[in-house]
Design an enzyme around this catalytic site. Structure first.
Site, short mmCIF file in Angstrom:
data_model
loop_
_atom_site.label_atom_id
_atom_site.label_comp_id
_atom_site.label_asym_id
_atom_site.label_seq_id
_atom_site.Cartn_x
_atom_site.Cartn_y
_atom_site.Cartn_z
N HIS A 273 8.77 -51.73 18.12
CA HIS A 273 7.51 -51.02 18.34
C HIS A 273 7.76 -49.66 19.02
CE1 HIS A 273 3.10 -50.90 19.22
NE2 HIS A 273 3.51 -50.14 20.22
N GLU A 274 8.47 -49.69 20.13
CA GLU A 274 8.72 -48.44 20.86
C GLU A 274 9.61 -47.50 20.06
OE1 GLU A 274 6.75 -47.95 23.21
OE2 GLU A 274 6.14 -50.03 23.54
N HIS A 277 7.42 -45.41 17.93
CA HIS A 277 6.87 -44.27 18.68
C HIS A 277 7.93 -43.17 18.82
CE1 HIS A 277 2.99 -45.87 19.87
NE2 HIS A 277 3.52 -46.94 20.43
N GLU A 303 0.22 -45.01 17.20
CA GLU A 303 0.27 -46.46 17.05
C GLU A 303 0.51 -46.85 15.58
OE1 GLU A 303 0.54 -47.93 19.76
OE2 GLU A 303 0.19 -50.06 19.40
ZN ZN Z 1 2.33 -48.60 21.06
#
Ligand code: ZN
Length: 509
Positions: A273-274, A277, A303
């Site tokens: 997830h990170e 980003h 997101e």
């Molecule tokens: Zn996030």
């Protein structure tokens, strides 16, 4: 000062110098905040607060000074900007001027008053959650709602005060558009949640609980994030209580993660997830270096990137066709006895639960819908803060079929409202929706996309994201990004179709 040499771009160059000073202040602030969340000894917290306050005072004063406005207006008239409205130079002036006008509308007194209230409100929330006592937090939340309304009035809005709150996190998103999207979700997703809940016991996630040695988890997650394209020469991974990504510039983009030796999911999927980003921030064009445009455009588009890499890639069957043998070799005792298909089902298990951050793909948006609707009711005055816990529980019953046993795992679970972040939650769902809409377009443009993933080759997807989203930084609005990349405004339909397709197969609906 007179910039008579209009064609030379003198004002533009002077503006760039000023913006570089401003962004360097901000980068230093971000670095201090990163340190606070990762390595700072706890006893330094008061000093750190003062250091940050000083830096932000200087950077704010520099930015809102009349000189910045003058340079922006002069630069806008120069050929380098006026002659090419779609250029990066024009974008730097346009986007910065928008920020400048917004910042100027908020008096320093308001900011100081809010900052002080936020610190106390956050403290009250921590205590209230610990004791599961909403009444202790109620007066502070009432204040935060009041601040939000005052902010909207100061900022101004076209249709609805909530527009001004959304705009802080999702520039130019209107409440009316967000309402339409959530209504579409409510109709489409609620029946799916019900149908799957009825078969909740069909899938076990037992294989994900056991013993996963720390070093091996770090090694595996790092390997995957590198293979995604995260450049560790311009990034690094550390540990923090609440994982996050932070970017000082595109050349220094860091992520944090957390790890449990007895549960497989948080470390790997949190890191993916990170990483999503981080890939966004690392991909911003150097044309925006040392300007406020050198970041992702909104929380929603951000997101969409993290959720794409975490879920659409990282929880796909294709991904694990490639990585599962490696995972089995890394954790032989845990995963040798588990088939690929059983593992795939385990990581995609759906289970309605009280806590948003632990929610699966199917139920996640329902958590957000509760918050979005309650925020709107609070801002409109339809709902009193004192009645919030009841309203919260009623909606959890309606959308997820469960009733929180206490406020700690109910209305008090998130930190956002306590620190005045109202208008923020919706961006999680907007991001989920955008992730599928963008991914489907990438599939159209890259016919071999799923085969690439099956082969562990993520470069074509990353290149597509770089070309359509990352490089632009804040140049285009979220709506412009979606239309340019997919030809359509953001809609809930692709996400609903995706959920139905994927989970009908997994749950045999
Ligand atoms: Zn996030």
């Amino acid at each position: 000062m007179d910039y008579s040499g209009k064609t030379m771009g003198e004002a533009f160059n002077a503006l760039k110098t000023r913006l570089a000073d401003y962004t360097h202040f901000q980068q230093a602030e971000s670095l201090l905040s990163w340190d606070q969340e990762t390595y700072m000894p706890p006893g330094a917290v008061v000093d750190r607060g003062e250091q940050l306050a000083t830096l932000s005072k200087f950077s704010h004063e520099l930015f809102v000074a009349p000189k910045t406005g003058r340079l922006l207006r002069d630069a806008a008239k120069e050929d380098v900007v006026a002659g090419n409205p779609d250029s990066d130079e024009a974008a730097i002036v346009r986007v910065t001027l928008r920020d400048y006008k917004k910042e100027r509308k908020i008096p320093v007194d308001f900011v100081t008053e809010l900052e002080r209230a936020r610190a106390q409100s956050h403290q009250a929330w921590v205590e209230a959650r610990k004791a599961s006592d909403f009444r202790h937090f109620e007066p502070w939340l009432t204040k935060m709602i009041d601040f939000a309304r005052r902010y909207a009035d100061l900022q101004g809005y076209k249709e609805h005060p909530y527009d001004a709150l959304l705009d802080r996190f999702e520039p130019e998103m209107r409440t009316s558009h967000a309402r339409k999207i959530f209504a579409q979700l409510r109709d489409g997703q609620a029946p799916l949640v019900k149908a799957i809940s009825a078969k909740a016991d069909a899938i076990s996630d037992a294989p994900l609980h056991g013993h996963f040695p720390r070093e091996k988890q770090i090694e595996f997650a790092t390997r995957v994030s590198k293979q995604f394209g995260y450049d560790y020469n311009h990034g690094r991974m550390d540990f923090a209580a609440h994982p996050f990504e932070t970017s000082f510039s595109a050349r220094d983009v860091r992520i944090t993660t957390r790890l449990y030796e007895n549960f497989f999911n948080p470390m790997l999927f949190g890191t993916l997830h990170e990483t999503g980003h981080a890939l966004y921030e690392q991909g911003v064009s150097t044309a925006f270096a040392h300007t406020p445009l050198e970041h992702g455009v909104s929380l929603g588009i951000h997101e969409s990137q993290s959720r794409m890499w975490e879920n659409l890639v990282g929880r796909s069957h294709e991904f694990w066709e490639h990585f599962y043998p490696e995972l089995q070799a890394t954790f032989p005792e845990q995963f040798r006895p588990v088939s690929l298909d059983d593992f795939y089902r385990a990581i995609n298990r759906v289970s309605p639960s009280f806590i948003r951050v632990e929610a699966d793909e199917v139920t996640y948006n329902m958590h957000i819908m509760v918050r979005f609707e309650l925020e709107l009711d609070l801002i409109e005055g339809k709902l009193k803060v004192r009645d919030l816990p009841e309203a919260w529980n009623a909606r959890y019953k309606e959308y997820l079929g469960i009733t929180p046993p206490n406020d700690a795992v109910g209305v008090l679970q998130d930190t956002h409202w306590g620190i005045g972040l109202i208008g923020y939650f919706a961006t999680y769902t907007l991001g989920n929706l955008a992730s599928v809409q963008l991914f489907e377009q990438a599939e159209v443009d890259i016919p071999a996309l799923r085969d690439n993933i099956r082969a562990g080759n993520f470069a074509p997807l990353l290149q597509w994201l770089r070309a359509n989203i990352h490089q632009y930084g804040r140049k285009y609005s979220p709506d412009e990004i979606m239309r340019k990349a997919t030809g359509k405004p953001l809609s809930a339909q692709p996400y609903l179709n995706y959920l139905k397709r994927k989970y009908s197969q997994i749950y045999g609906l």
